[in-house]
Scaffold this active site. Structure first.
Site, PDB file in Angstrom:
ATOM      1  N   ILE A 192      12.776  -0.987  11.910  1.00 43.59           N
ATOM      2  CA  ILE A 192      13.415  -0.128  10.910  1.00 43.59           C
ATOM      3  C   ILE A 192      14.922  -0.377  10.858  1.00 43.59           C
ATOM      4  CG2 ILE A 192      13.850   2.287  10.259  1.00 43.59           C
ATOM      5  CD1 ILE A 192      11.068   2.953  11.398  1.00 43.59           C
ATOM      6  N   VAL A 245      24.231   2.868  23.496  1.00 39.37           N
ATOM      7  CA  VAL A 245      25.112   3.898  22.951  1.00 39.37           C
ATOM      8  C   VAL A 245      25.082   5.119  23.868  1.00 39.37           C
ATOM      9  CG1 VAL A 245      25.473   5.478  21.025  1.00 39.37           C
ATOM     10  CG2 VAL A 245      24.844   3.090  20.585  1.00 39.37           C
ATOM     11  N   ASP A 320      -0.184   7.421  13.361  1.00 38.11           N
ATOM     12  CA  ASP A 320       0.963   7.430  14.276  1.00 38.11           C
ATOM     13  C   ASP A 320       0.837   8.469  15.389  1.00 38.11           C
ATOM     14  OD1 ASP A 320       2.126   5.507  12.701  1.00 38.11           O
ATOM     15  OD2 ASP A 320       3.962   6.646  12.263  1.00 38.11           O
ATOM     16  N   HIS A 452      -1.714 -27.582  -2.789  1.00 33.92           N
ATOM     17  CA  HIS A 452      -0.386 -28.208  -2.705  1.00 33.92           C
ATOM     18  C   HIS A 452       0.323 -28.090  -4.054  1.00 33.92           C
ATOM     19  CE1 HIS A 452       2.765 -31.015  -1.670  1.00 33.92           C
ATOM     20  NE2 HIS A 452       2.569 -31.603  -2.830  1.00 33.92           N
TER      21      HIS A 452
HETATM   22  P1  FAD Z   1       2.607   9.942   8.248  1.00 33.28           P
HETATM   23  O1  FAD Z   1       2.784   8.933   7.202  1.00 33.28           O
HETATM   24  O2  FAD Z   1       3.800  10.370   9.031  1.00 33.28           O
HETATM   25  O3  FAD Z   1       1.935  11.194   7.554  1.00 33.28           O
HETATM   26  C1  FAD Z   1       1.657  12.362   8.255  1.00 33.28           C
HETATM   27  C2  FAD Z   1       1.604  13.494   7.267  1.00 33.28           C
HETATM   28  O4  FAD Z   1       1.100  14.645   7.910  1.00 33.28           O
HETATM   29  C3  FAD Z   1       2.964  13.894   6.712  1.00 33.28           C
HETATM   30  O5  FAD Z   1       2.925  13.890   5.319  1.00 33.28           O
HETATM   31  C4  FAD Z   1       3.198  15.289   7.274  1.00 33.28           C
HETATM   32  O6  FAD Z   1       3.907  16.128   6.377  1.00 33.28           O
HETATM   33  C5  FAD Z   1       1.790  15.773   7.438  1.00 33.28           C
HETATM   34  N1  FAD Z   1       1.631  16.851   8.429  1.00 33.28           N
HETATM   35  C6  FAD Z   1       2.056  16.834   9.719  1.00 33.28           C
HETATM   36  N2  FAD Z   1       1.692  17.980  10.333  1.00 33.28           N
HETATM   37  C7  FAD Z   1       1.035  18.716   9.401  1.00 33.28           C
HETATM   38  C8  FAD Z   1       0.424  19.991   9.419  1.00 33.28           C
HETATM   39  N3  FAD Z   1       0.385  20.744  10.533  1.00 33.28           N
HETATM   40  N4  FAD Z   1      -0.145  20.455   8.282  1.00 33.28           N
HETATM   41  C9  FAD Z   1      -0.131  19.699   7.137  1.00 33.28           C
HETATM   42  N5  FAD Z   1       0.419  18.494   7.072  1.00 33.28           N
HETATM   43  C10 FAD Z   1       0.998  17.997   8.200  1.00 33.28           C
HETATM   44  N6  FAD Z   1       4.681   0.804   8.496  1.00 33.28           N
HETATM   45  C11 FAD Z   1       4.119  -0.325   8.010  1.00 33.28           C
HETATM   46  O7  FAD Z   1       2.947  -0.591   8.282  1.00 33.28           O
HETATM   47  N7  FAD Z   1       4.835  -1.176   7.196  1.00 33.28           N
HETATM   48  C12 FAD Z   1       6.118  -0.931   6.870  1.00 33.28           C
HETATM   49  O8  FAD Z   1       6.722  -1.708   6.141  1.00 33.28           O
HETATM   50  C13 FAD Z   1       6.727   0.242   7.363  1.00 33.28           C
HETATM   51  N8  FAD Z   1       8.008   0.533   7.039  1.00 33.28           N
HETATM   52  C14 FAD Z   1       8.558   1.705   7.486  1.00 33.28           C
HETATM   53  C15 FAD Z   1       9.862   1.984   7.129  1.00 33.28           C
HETATM   54  C16 FAD Z   1      10.453   3.160   7.546  1.00 33.28           C
HETATM   55  C17 FAD Z   1      11.867   3.473   7.142  1.00 33.28           C
HETATM   56  C18 FAD Z   1       9.709   4.086   8.347  1.00 33.28           C
HETATM   57  C19 FAD Z   1      10.316   5.387   8.790  1.00 33.28           C
HETATM   58  C20 FAD Z   1       8.402   3.810   8.713  1.00 33.28           C
HETATM   59  C21 FAD Z   1       7.814   2.609   8.290  1.00 33.28           C
HETATM   60  N9  FAD Z   1       6.517   2.265   8.641  1.00 33.28           N
HETATM   61  C22 FAD Z   1       5.957   1.107   8.189  1.00 33.28           C
HETATM   62  C23 FAD Z   1       5.687   3.146   9.501  1.00 33.28           C
HETATM   63  C24 FAD Z   1       4.714   3.956   8.642  1.00 33.28           C
HETATM   64  O9  FAD Z   1       5.438   4.716   7.711  1.00 33.28           O
HETATM   65  C25 FAD Z   1       3.874   4.863   9.530  1.00 33.28           C
HETATM   66  O10 FAD Z   1       3.216   4.068  10.506  1.00 33.28           O
HETATM   67  C26 FAD Z   1       2.835   5.585   8.714  1.00 33.28           C
HETATM   68  O11 FAD Z   1       3.421   6.386   7.722  1.00 33.28           O
HETATM   69  C27 FAD Z   1       1.978   6.485   9.615  1.00 33.28           C
HETATM   70  O12 FAD Z   1       0.987   7.071   8.856  1.00 33.28           O
HETATM   71  P2  FAD Z   1       0.332   8.457   9.270  1.00 33.28           P
HETATM   72  O13 FAD Z   1      -0.606   8.799   8.171  1.00 33.28           O
HETATM   73  O14 FAD Z   1      -0.191   8.376  10.641  1.00 33.28           O
HETATM   74  O15 FAD Z   1       1.532   9.499   9.330  1.00 33.28           O
HETATM   75  P1  AMP Z   2      11.735   0.605  17.652  1.00 26.24           P
HETATM   76  O1  AMP Z   2      11.098   1.422  18.755  1.00 26.24           O
HETATM   77  O2  AMP Z   2      11.071  -0.706  17.394  1.00 26.24           O
HETATM   78  O3  AMP Z   2      11.957   1.398  16.406  1.00 26.24           O
HETATM   79  O4  AMP Z   2      13.186   0.203  18.181  1.00 26.24           O
HETATM   80  C1  AMP Z   2      14.129   1.125  18.620  1.00 26.24           C
HETATM   81  C2  AMP Z   2      15.168   0.370  19.434  1.00 26.24           C
HETATM   82  O5  AMP Z   2      16.243   1.258  19.740  1.00 26.24           O
HETATM   83  C3  AMP Z   2      14.640  -0.160  20.765  1.00 26.24           C
HETATM   84  O6  AMP Z   2      14.809  -1.558  20.793  1.00 26.24           O
HETATM   85  C4  AMP Z   2      15.509   0.544  21.805  1.00 26.24           C
HETATM   86  O7  AMP Z   2      15.826  -0.298  22.895  1.00 26.24           O
HETATM   87  C5  AMP Z   2      16.767   0.902  21.016  1.00 26.24           C
HETATM   88  N1  AMP Z   2      17.542   2.022  21.594  1.00 26.24           N
HETATM   89  C6  AMP Z   2      17.074   3.205  22.063  1.00 26.24           C
HETATM   90  N2  AMP Z   2      18.083   3.999  22.520  1.00 26.24           N
HETATM   91  C7  AMP Z   2      19.243   3.294  22.347  1.00 26.24           C
HETATM   92  C8  AMP Z   2      20.642   3.547  22.599  1.00 26.24           C
HETATM   93  N3  AMP Z   2      21.078   4.697  23.159  1.00 26.24           N
HETATM   94  N4  AMP Z   2      21.557   2.575  22.276  1.00 26.24           N
HETATM   95  C9  AMP Z   2      21.144   1.419  21.703  1.00 26.24           C
HETATM   96  N5  AMP Z   2      19.858   1.133  21.454  1.00 26.24           N
HETATM   97  C10 AMP Z   2      18.904   2.033  21.749  1.00 26.24           C
END
Ligand code: FAD
Ligand code: AMP
Length: 479
Positions: A192, A245, A320, A452
């Site tokens: 990220i 940091v 997640d 190709h």
């Molecule tokens: P989430 O997407 O977090 O969804 C969980 C949902 O549950 C949320 O909408 C939340 O509001 C809801 N919820 C939680 N608790 C409750 C409750 N008690 N009642 C009702 N609703 C609830 N992954 C990739 O594979 N490719 C990428 O390119 C990628 N880019 C990313 C970029 C960024 C900036 C970030 C932050 C993440 C990225 N990810 C990427 C990771 C990806 O977004 C997550 O792995 C994915 O969203 C997880 O899906 P999930 O359904 O488990 O959870």
């Molecule tokens: P990811 O878990 O892939 O999103 O990466 C997060 C990164 O943040 C990891 O590589 C960590 O080593 C790094 N990180 C965590 N805490 C600190 C910190 N205090 N200063 C600098 N890097 C950090």
């Protein structure tokens, strides 16, 4: 009597909404509970991925790359561009429109598949009951034969750099800057951090990435990681490993960050914006009643077996919020597996073949084991690499940075892992993933006919190189 469902899913991110749709397709009466609200207070589906994750970050990566390309990359093709400009609010508005369209699309998919969409906070009670508190505070308790927990994750905060949503932001705030910061700090050189750093680097920010670990992309194949670091550094990203940091001080509209360098010496840098990207934590707040019967593991993830069953019968957890890589597609496939198992099928998931991508330019992608992991396991292996600089298609596109690396077992020749930094790596890696899923050897891939000129030929050549048979590059070893 409260309404009863075959399946209630809590969370409509890529794990939850896919599970709900698949369950409904299989004829199960399904509801999906979601508490996410948009800026108007309306409930929206899609979770982190659609609202503040995969999709909006890719929208900004694509916009910023087009700007960079128009400004700096077209001259080589004989195209002159002058006065190329970027309107940041328009770029952010385009991203918001894509998010709106896709989240609205899920509402449409729920409707067409017959999934009941419930907005509010869901809580698992004992006996597979789900309490839903809507946005007005009204509470309804539903019953279910099966409950799927898909509550996702949230960004980790670190005390040395507390997010104030103004100068210090997390990944969500970094998708909303209204101007281009002159000096941008990024804490954490993970996926990220590198993606968001790239967006603003391309738009002109001076980006410094502070990473605590000594090595860059420590869990990736180190040959690919080193190449990636070289390429990103050339693009102007100042990546400082061994930089932990330890503190920050906001003064007006800037922040001074304190970090320890590799010799343990205190260093300082001042930024206009600081993005904290140090990882994500499973989100289980207010999700489970004390007597729900669901256990968490020692790291706070919901404990599940290989089929995503929790230790409470009829309760499953995916995405997640459970172990494994935090990737949208991993959660979606878990959603499909669980829905199908609820419907009586014997679906399994192959956790060994999950592609992983970093959407920098060029992209970085991997599947299977790294060379370091294979070496540590003691398995004998052969490696084939092929650089994009030797690909005619890459040359035509002026995209010659990077390489493809394929690792195969030295005895069985089965492909154990593939790692790419280069153009369209995200799509190329899937070709090897498909081959691996079907138990392909490097020789199998080498015997296939590739079109190709394509970037895919680099996969073909790397597979051939495993045995020293590459055609368009001098082979290290000949057989
Ligand atoms: P989430 O997407 O977090 O969804 C969980 C949902 O549950 C949320 O909408 C939340 O509001 C809801 N919820 C939680 N608790 C409750 C409750 N008690 N009642 C009702 N609703 C609830 N992954 C990739 O594979 N490719 C990428 O390119 C990628 N880019 C990313 C970029 C960024 C900036 C970030 C932050 C993440 C990225 N990810 C990427 C990771 C990806 O977004 C997550 O792995 C994915 O969203 C997880 O899906 P999930 O359904 O488990 O959870
Ligand atoms: P990811 O878990 O892939 O999103 O990466 C997060 C990164 O943040 C990891 O590589 C960590 O080593 C790094 N990180 C965590 N805490 C600190 C910190 N205090 N200063 C600098 N890097 C950090």
């Amino acid at each position: 009597m409260s309404e009863k469902f075959d399946v209630i899913v809590i969370g409509s991110g890529p794990a939850g909404y896919v599970a709900a749709i698949r369950a409904a397709q299989l004829g199960l009466k399904t509801a999906c509970v979601e508490k996410w609200r948009d800026e108007t207070g309306k409930g929206v589906n899609g979770g982190t991925c659609l609202n503040v994750g995969c999709i909006p970050s890719k929208a900004l990566l694509d916009s910023s790359y087009k700007y960079h390309e128009a400004k700096d990359e077209l001259a080589i093709h004989g195209i002159s561009t002058k006065g190329v400009d970027i309107n940041v609010p328009s770029m952010i508005a385009r991203k918001a429109q894509i998010v709106k369209q896709l989240t609205g699309g899920i509402a449409g998919l729920f409707k067409s598949n017959g999934v009941t969409s419930l907005f509010g906070t869901g809580k698992l009670l004992a006996g597979k009951k789900v309490e839903v508190t809507d946005f007005d505070g009204k509470v309804v308790v539903y019953e279910a034969e099966n409950v799927i927990l898909a509550s996702g994750s949230f960004p980790i905060n670190i005390p040395p750099a507390a997010v104030d949503n103004d100068v210090i932001v997390n990944s969500t705030g970094a998708l909303e800057f209204s101007t281009i910061p002159k000096r941008l700090g990024v804490i954490g050189a993970g996926v990220i951090g590198l993606e968001l750093g790239s967006v603003w680097n391309r738009l002109g920010s001076k980006v410094v990435v502070l990473e605590a670990l000594d090595s860059f992309l420590a869990i990736m194949d180190q040959q690919i990681a080193k190449e990636t670091q070289k390429i990103l550094t050339k693009q102007g990203m100042d990546i400082r490993t061994s930089s932990r940091v330890t503190g920050s001080k906001v003064t007006g509209k800037e922040v001074t960050v304190t970090f320890l360098d590799k010799d343990g010496k205190e260093q300082h840098e001042t930024f206009d914006k600081l993005i904290v990207c140090v990882g994500r934590r499973p989100y289980t707040e207010n999700l489970l009643a004390g007597d729900s019967g669901v256990n968490l593991d020692e790291r706070g993830f919901i404990f599940v077996n290989e089929f995503c069953a929790t230790n409470a019968p009829g309760v499953w957890a995916i995405g997640d919020v459970v172990r494994g890589p935090m990737l949208a597609h991993k959660g979606s496939e878990e959603g499909v597996m669980v829905a199908e198992r609820i419907a009586g099928q014997k679906t399994q998931m192959n956790y060994d073949i999950i592609p992983n991508v970093i959407y920098t330019h060029p992209e970085v992608a991997s599947v299977g084991k790294t060379e370091e992991q294979i070496k540590a396991s003691g398995e004998p292996y052969n490696i084939g690499t092929f650089p994009f600089s030797a690909s005619g298609r890459a040359m035509a596109a002026n995209e010659t940075q990077g390489l493809v690396k394929i690792i195969a077992h030295a005895v069985t020749d089965r492909i154990l892992g593939a790692h790419i930094v280069g153009p369209s790596a995200a799509d190329l890696i899937q070709q090897v993933a498909i081959a691996m899923e079907f138990g392909s050897s490097a020789e199998d891939l080498g015997m296939m006919v590739f079109g190709h000129p394509t970037l895919s030929e680099t996969i073909h050549e790397a597979a051939l190189a495993v045995h020293g048979h590459a055609i368009h590059i001098a082979n290290k070893k000949k057989r």
